[in-house]
Every structure is written in C-alpha cells, then in structure tokens.
Write a protein that holds these residues in place. Structure first.
Motif, PDB file in Angstrom:
ATOM      1  N   ASP A 183      22.011 -21.653  54.415  1.00 34.67           N
ATOM      2  CA  ASP A 183      20.809 -21.057  55.002  1.00 34.67           C
ATOM      3  C   ASP A 183      19.428 -20.901  54.162  1.00 34.67           C
ATOM      4  O   ASP A 183      18.563 -21.159  54.443  1.00 34.67           O
ATOM      5  CB  ASP A 183      21.273 -19.667  55.711  1.00 34.67           C
ATOM      6  N   GLY A 184      19.884 -20.220  52.876  1.00 29.79           N
ATOM      7  CA  GLY A 184      18.698 -19.973  52.186  1.00 29.79           C
ATOM      8  C   GLY A 184      18.324 -21.454  51.460  1.00 29.79           C
ATOM      9  O   GLY A 184      16.767 -21.457  51.694  1.00 29.79           O
ATOM     10  N   TYR A 185      18.851 -22.311  51.310  1.00 26.95           N
ATOM     11  CA  TYR A 185      18.212 -23.685  50.724  1.00 26.95           C
ATOM     12  C   TYR A 185      17.735 -24.249  51.881  1.00 26.95           C
ATOM     13  O   TYR A 185      16.619 -24.841  51.716  1.00 26.95           O
ATOM     14  CB  TYR A 185      19.399 -24.476  50.128  1.00 26.95           C
ATOM     15  N   THR A 186      18.254 -24.226  52.971  1.00 26.69           N
ATOM     16  CA  THR A 186      17.650 -24.779  54.423  1.00 26.69           C
ATOM     17  C   THR A 186      16.224 -24.275  54.563  1.00 26.69           C
ATOM     18  O   THR A 186      15.023 -25.014  54.755  1.00 26.69           O
ATOM     19  CB  THR A 186      18.479 -24.698  55.659  1.00 26.69           C
ATOM     20  N   ASN A 187      16.135 -22.769  54.482  1.00 33.62           N
ATOM     21  CA  ASN A 187      14.876 -22.184  54.686  1.00 33.62           C
ATOM     22  C   ASN A 187      13.716 -22.724  53.627  1.00 33.62           C
ATOM     23  O   ASN A 187      12.716 -23.059  53.967  1.00 33.62           O
ATOM     24  CB  ASN A 187      14.708 -20.888  54.709  1.00 33.62           C
ATOM     25  N   LEU A 188      14.331 -22.815  52.333  1.00 30.99           N
ATOM     26  CA  LEU A 188      13.342 -23.277  51.317  1.00 30.99           C
ATOM     27  C   LEU A 188      13.053 -24.646  51.240  1.00 30.99           C
ATOM     28  O   LEU A 188      11.789 -25.005  51.214  1.00 30.99           O
ATOM     29  CB  LEU A 188      13.892 -22.936  50.142  1.00 30.99           C
ATOM     30  N   ALA A 189      13.872 -25.364  51.931  1.00 33.56           N
ATOM     31  CA  ALA A 189      13.564 -26.790  52.147  1.00 33.56           C
ATOM     32  C   ALA A 189      12.458 -27.118  52.978  1.00 33.56           C
ATOM     33  O   ALA A 189      11.467 -27.706  52.906  1.00 33.56           O
ATOM     34  CB  ALA A 189      14.925 -27.653  52.661  1.00 33.56           C
ATOM     35  N   ALA A 190      12.738 -26.158  54.257  1.00 33.87           N
ATOM     36  CA  ALA A 190      11.524 -26.169  55.264  1.00 33.87           C
ATOM     37  C   ALA A 190      10.064 -25.869  54.843  1.00 33.87           C
ATOM     38  O   ALA A 190       9.214 -26.607  55.146  1.00 33.87           O
ATOM     39  CB  ALA A 190      12.012 -25.372  56.645  1.00 33.87           C
ATOM     40  N   THR A 191      10.002 -24.869  53.833  1.00 30.96           N
ATOM     41  CA  THR A 191       8.883 -24.250  53.425  1.00 30.96           C
ATOM     42  C   THR A 191       8.144 -25.049  52.357  1.00 30.96           C
ATOM     43  O   THR A 191       6.987 -25.424  52.314  1.00 30.96           O
ATOM     44  CB  THR A 191       8.896 -22.809  52.902  1.00 30.96           C
ATOM     45  N   THR A 192       9.044 -25.736  51.757  1.00 31.76           N
ATOM     46  CA  THR A 192       8.410 -26.354  50.403  1.00 31.76           C
ATOM     47  C   THR A 192       8.461 -28.052  50.554  1.00 31.76           C
ATOM     48  O   THR A 192       7.417 -28.548  49.808  1.00 31.76           O
ATOM     49  CB  THR A 192       9.407 -26.213  49.227  1.00 31.76           C
ATOM     50  N   GLY A 193       9.065 -28.551  51.601  1.00 29.44           N
ATOM     51  CA  GLY A 193       9.108 -29.827  51.959  1.00 29.44           C
ATOM     52  C   GLY A 193      10.177 -30.509  50.693  1.00 29.44           C
ATOM     53  O   GLY A 193      10.089 -31.714  50.808  1.00 29.44           O
ATOM     54  N   PHE A 194      10.910 -29.944  50.003  1.00 29.96           N
ATOM     55  CA  PHE A 194      11.637 -30.429  49.025  1.00 29.96           C
ATOM     56  C   PHE A 194      13.138 -30.719  49.601  1.00 29.96           C
ATOM     57  O   PHE A 194      13.574 -29.717  50.369  1.00 29.96           O
ATOM     58  CB  PHE A 194      11.947 -29.390  47.525  1.00 29.96           C
ATOM     59  N   GLY A 216      17.981 -21.287  40.613  1.00 33.22           N
ATOM     60  CA  GLY A 216      16.534 -20.961  40.619  1.00 33.22           C
ATOM     61  C   GLY A 216      16.109 -19.746  40.258  1.00 33.22           C
ATOM     62  O   GLY A 216      16.973 -18.932  39.660  1.00 33.22           O
ATOM     63  N   LEU A 217      14.863 -19.653  40.104  1.00 28.54           N
ATOM     64  CA  LEU A 217      14.124 -18.322  39.615  1.00 28.54           C
ATOM     65  C   LEU A 217      14.715 -17.065  40.538  1.00 28.54           C
ATOM     66  O   LEU A 217      14.793 -15.974  39.946  1.00 28.54           O
ATOM     67  CB  LEU A 217      12.572 -18.337  39.746  1.00 28.54           C
ATOM     68  N   SER A 218      15.056 -17.246  41.654  1.00 27.68           N
ATOM     69  CA  SER A 218      15.359 -16.078  42.439  1.00 27.68           C
ATOM     70  C   SER A 218      16.806 -15.966  42.641  1.00 27.68           C
ATOM     71  O   SER A 218      17.287 -15.129  43.545  1.00 27.68           O
ATOM     72  CB  SER A 218      14.552 -16.077  43.847  1.00 27.68           C
ATOM     73  N   GLN A 219      17.627 -17.092  42.254  1.00 26.40           N
ATOM     74  CA  GLN A 219      18.872 -17.116  42.614  1.00 26.40           C
ATOM     75  C   GLN A 219      19.195 -17.200  43.918  1.00 26.40           C
ATOM     76  O   GLN A 219      20.495 -16.670  44.492  1.00 26.40           O
ATOM     77  CB  GLN A 219      19.760 -16.219  41.811  1.00 26.40           C
ATOM     78  N   ALA A 220      18.623 -17.929  44.737  1.00 29.80           N
ATOM     79  CA  ALA A 220      18.677 -18.388  46.087  1.00 29.80           C
ATOM     80  C   ALA A 220      20.215 -18.807  46.456  1.00 29.80           C
ATOM     81  O   ALA A 220      20.786 -19.742  45.505  1.00 29.80           O
ATOM     82  CB  ALA A 220      17.666 -19.106  46.817  1.00 29.80           C
ATOM     83  N   THR A 221      20.724 -18.192  47.416  1.00 33.14           N
ATOM     84  CA  THR A 221      22.283 -18.751  47.607  1.00 33.14           C
ATOM     85  C   THR A 221      22.519 -19.002  49.176  1.00 33.14           C
ATOM     86  O   THR A 221      22.010 -18.425  50.096  1.00 33.14           O
ATOM     87  CB  THR A 221      23.306 -17.546  47.064  1.00 33.14           C
ATOM     88  N   GLY A 222      23.305 -19.855  49.359  1.00 29.82           N
ATOM     89  CA  GLY A 222      23.799 -20.266  50.456  1.00 29.82           C
ATOM     90  C   GLY A 222      22.858 -21.448  51.346  1.00 29.82           C
ATOM     91  O   GLY A 222      21.845 -21.599  51.062  1.00 29.82           O
ATOM     92  N   GLU A 249       7.824 -23.054  42.534  1.00 28.36           N
ATOM     93  CA  GLU A 249       7.691 -23.156  44.135  1.00 28.36           C
ATOM     94  C   GLU A 249       8.721 -22.820  44.909  1.00 28.36           C
ATOM     95  O   GLU A 249       8.485 -21.885  45.783  1.00 28.36           O
ATOM     96  CB  GLU A 249       7.104 -24.723  44.395  1.00 28.36           C
ATOM     97  N   CYS A 250       9.892 -23.254  44.369  1.00 29.36           N
ATOM     98  CA  CYS A 250      11.022 -22.605  44.999  1.00 29.36           C
ATOM     99  C   CYS A 250      11.065 -21.144  45.175  1.00 29.36           C
ATOM    100  O   CYS A 250      11.267 -20.544  46.246  1.00 29.36           O
ATOM    101  CB  CYS A 250      12.412 -23.144  44.713  1.00 29.36           C
ATOM    102  N   GLY A 251      10.991 -20.625  43.864  1.00 29.70           N
ATOM    103  CA  GLY A 251      11.170 -19.007  43.628  1.00 29.70           C
ATOM    104  C   GLY A 251      10.020 -18.283  44.304  1.00 29.70           C
ATOM    105  O   GLY A 251      10.296 -17.443  45.240  1.00 29.70           O
TER     106      GLY A 251
END
Length: 209
Positions: A129-140, A121-127, A157-159
């Motif tokens: 935990d990072g994906y889980t937190n973004l999933a909770a925030t974005t609903g994706f 992604g745009l911010s190169q989120a890794t791991g 939106e993920c970035g």
C-alpha cells in the motif's frame, strides 16, 4: 537550503551501501523540496532529521531483517510462534514474508510481497500500500522496481513524498517535532534521537534550536 557539504558533514558514511546516495540527494534537493511544499530551511531540517533516524544517515536504506530466533520472538511474538523462530532465524526473506505478509496491502505467504515491499528509502516506507501510494504521487514504477526507493536519483523524492503524505508538513512548519514524529512513525520510536538530529540539522542550516 540543503547542500552537498552539509549532507556530507552529517551523513559521512551515507554512500557506504548506496554509492552516490549523498550526491544524488543533494542534486535533487533544489527541485524536490519545493515540488512538495517544503519551502524553507525549517521544514527541510525537520524532514532530514526524521530521515537521518529512519535510514541511519544513509547506512540503512533497505530494512535489515536478519533476526536471530530470540530477536524474532521479541519483535513479532504473535507472528513467530512455536518452532518458527528457530526455523526462520537468519533467513531475511522468509522473515519478511511472514512478518509483513497479509497486511499493509501485502498478499500473504507464499507471496513474496513482504520481502519485496520491506522497509526502504529515507523514510523506510513499508508494504505494498505504501509503495503504491508513493508510486502514484511520484510517478516512479515502485511496484516493479522497489529499489527506486533507495536509488540516488529518486530516494529524496520518495522520502519527501512520504513525509508529506503522512501529514508531517503542517507540524514541521510549526516546528513541532513531536507531531512530525507521530505522523511519520505512527508512534514515538527513537524520539530522543529524532530530537537530537533536528538540533544538528538546524545548526547546520543556520537555524536557532
């Protein structure tokens, strides 16, 4: 406000690996930025400057882990020891599972968490935990569909969600690129390039540098 014309001028090759990425980001910008509190051109310029460095202006939406043996030794000397660099060289999935397994919420090998939740992604989120937190925030559903991190309709939106979760927004509002970089990157990797990107984005959006 970010426009398609601005993005096309600054990310001329942004669609090379993800067709429609540039158009998708521009289309979602009017909704995504205010949703996460980026309400002016200054904060948007800071976010886009960081993203421009992190994903190579759209060219590197998924982390490239095709390392040589020497590259593995240089990058992860504590993870790749003995004959491991020669064994794993140019095997991106094996490299990811070893380098990222057992940390950042990832299960250790033989789990493929390291590979599945490599930088995206745009911010190169890794791991995980990072994906889980973004999933909770974005609903994706990023855990089952990690490629949504870099898909045209959802990448911005993920970035932006990651940018805000990392605590970047107050520093962006104060025009503090040093603080933004520390929050997003955890260090100052590529700091001169991030500064240069910010100058470009401010100029494109009519802001003083």
């Amino acid at each position: 406000m970010l426009t398609l014309e601005i993005l096309q001028s600054l990310w001329p090759n942004g669609n090379q690996h993800v067709p429609g990425l540039v158009e998708g980001i521009a289309a979602s910008a009017p909704t995504v930025f205010p949703k996460y509190g980026l309400n002016d051109d200054l904060t948007i310029a800071h976010a886009m400057a960081q993203f421009s460095l992190e994903c190579g202006a759209g060219l590197f939406m998924v982390e490239n882990l095709n390392y040589s043996a020497q590259g593995l030794t240089n990058t992860w000397p504590s993870h790749f020891t003995g004959t491991m660099p020669q064994t794993c060289a140019h095997n991106p999935q094996m490299i990811a599972d070893i380098a990222y397994g057992g940390r950042m919420g990832n299960a250790p090998p033989p789990s493929d968490d390291g590979w599945n939740f490599r930088g995206r992604g745009l911010s190169q989120a890794t791991g995980r935990d990072g994906y889980t937190n973004l999933a909770a925030t974005t609903g994706f559903d990023l855990l089952n569909n990690p490629d949504l991190m870099s898909a045209p309709d959802t990448a911005l939106e993920c970035g932006v969600a990651d940018f805000v979760q990392c605590g970047c927004l107050p520093f962006a509002e104060n025009d503090d690129v040093h603080g933004v970089t520390l929050r997003l990157n955890g260090g100052l990797n590529g700091y001169p390039e991030r500064q240069a990107w910010l100058v470009k984005w401010k100029a494109a959006m009519g802001l003083p540098s």
